[in-house]
Design an enzyme around this catalytic site. Structure first.
Site, PDB file in Angstrom:
ATOM      1  N   SER A 121      72.791   4.233  57.722  1.00 19.21           N
ATOM      2  CA  SER A 121      71.878   5.367  57.646  1.00 19.21           C
ATOM      3  C   SER A 121      71.663   5.799  56.208  1.00 19.21           C
ATOM      4  CB  SER A 121      72.455   6.539  58.451  1.00 19.21           C
ATOM      5  OG  SER A 121      71.752   7.735  58.193  1.00 19.21           O
TER       6      SER A 121
ATOM      7  N   TYR B 178      78.688  12.425  60.486  1.00 22.92           N
ATOM      8  CA  TYR B 178      77.853  11.288  60.879  1.00 22.92           C
ATOM      9  C   TYR B 178      77.722  10.297  59.726  1.00 22.92           C
ATOM     10  CZ  TYR B 178      73.563   8.656  61.766  1.00 22.92           C
ATOM     11  OH  TYR B 178      72.640   7.653  61.910  1.00 22.92           O
TER      12      TYR B 178
END
Length: 355
Positions: A147, A172
């Site tokens: 990501s 995350y």
């Protein structure tokens, strides 16, 4: 190839599985269909894939009985939790994959602040099960989702894979950086060719209901205001789903190779068969301009609540994807106006809304 695609009730996984099936690959999709967001969208994606049998809530298929698509002859689906080591292992042992495209994960920056354990189970334990299964069944080609969130406190723009990502600002992001390091370890120790893709704000038809485009469109159609964070002074490298999937498939077809010139300074490459790419549009868009594209398509002005930036959010994402272009020929081509328009057309059709 025979390819496992994880996360196929999810946004990117759904589109990737169908792209591979359309070109004739033998594809098995995997998902646990959790309720992180509206499961009607997840079931809708499965139905669009031709998976319409026995997908009731709570029912998990045995690993040996994937359901075959009624639309795509080379596509099958199995419902398993990533953290279910026993059934993940059995799936790999039974199907003997040539390649794995691991796109399943617990997503969401803000959700990770209140639900941290979900990220450890799915993104760490689950990824370990994928790596171990690749190791023990001889899978040598693994592509996995990272990501743009890993860039965290990095201030250098555009984001380059040669930059340090040692300062994530959400759990995350920390799990995604961990995935990159875990993958490198398995590349080095077991000669698994692993490629990580740092996705930059993917959008398009069948998109996630927790993402800005979905939220803004829904609010506009319902005549409700939207929250615009950092007073609209945010930039995102919005990348249309078809462009993303094209890049994913090109990476699967071009597994990572050892870097003969590796000197230990570039974290995106290695003497092991390991590579990290940015995959984005490389054209950051101001959030307010993105909202204007939605308003133009709908012919509506959206009421806006200007808000401070949220914890864990990045001010700007901007991908330098030149490495991916160099090695695979990747070149996104969809404009914001076209991409937003296609999403809204899908949204109106999916929810049977007439303007």
């Amino acid at each position: 190839m025979k390819i496992l695609v994880t996360g196929t009730a999810g946004f990117i996984g759904h589109h990737t599985a169908l792209k591979l099936a359309l070109r004739g690959d033998d594809v098995i999709g995997l998902d646990n269909i959790n309720d992180y967001y509206d499961v009607r969208v997840k079931y809708g994606r499965l139905k669009n894939s031709g998976i319409i049998k026995n997908i009731a809530d709570g029912e998990f298929f045995p690993y040996a009985e994937p359901v075959r698509s009624s639309v795509y002859p080379t596509y099958r689906f199995v419902k398993i939790n990533l953290e279910d080591r026993e059934n993940i292992t059995k799936l790999f042992e039974t199907e003997k994959f040539d390649a794995v495209c691991h796109l399943a994960a617990q997503a969401g920056v803000r959700y990770s602040i209140d639900n941290p354990h979900a990220y450890i189970k799915s993104n760490i334990d689950g990824f370990m099960n994928i790596l171990e299964s690749c190791r023990h069944t001889g899978v040598k080609n693994l592509c996995f989702a990272s990501s743009s969130s890993v860039y965290g406190l990095n201030k250098e723009i555009p984001f380059k894979t040669s930059h340090s990502v040692d300062h994530p600002i959400s759990l995350y992001a920390a799990t995604k950086k961990s995935n990159e390091m875990m993958a490198h370890t398995y590349s080095h120790l077991f000669d698994i060719h692993t490629t990580g893709l740092r996705f930059f704000t993917v959008y398009g038809p069948w998109g996630r209901p927790d993402m800005a485009l979905f939220i803004f469109t829904k609010a506009a159609l319902e005549g409700k205001p939207i929250n615009v964070f950092n007073n609209g002074e945010m930039f995102r490298d919005f990348t249309y789903i078809d462009d993303i999937v094209e890049g994913v498939v090109r990476v699967l077809d071009n597994p990572a190779k050892p870097d003969a010139d590796f000197n230990g300074t570039d974290p995106s490459t290695s003497s092991a068969p390991y590579k990290i790419y940015n995959i984005g549009n490389s054209v950051p868009v101001n959030l307010m301009d993105f909202i204007k594209a939605i308003e133009a398509k709908l012919g509506k002005t959206i009421e806006k609540n200007m808000m401070p930036i949220q914890p864990g959010d990045l001010h700007t994402t901007y991908a330098d994807a030149s490495d991916l272009t160099l090695h695979t020929g990747y070149k996104p081509s969809t404009s914001i106006e076209d991409g937003v328009g296609r999403f809204i057309d899908w949204y109106l059709d999916f929810y049977d809304i007439k303007l």
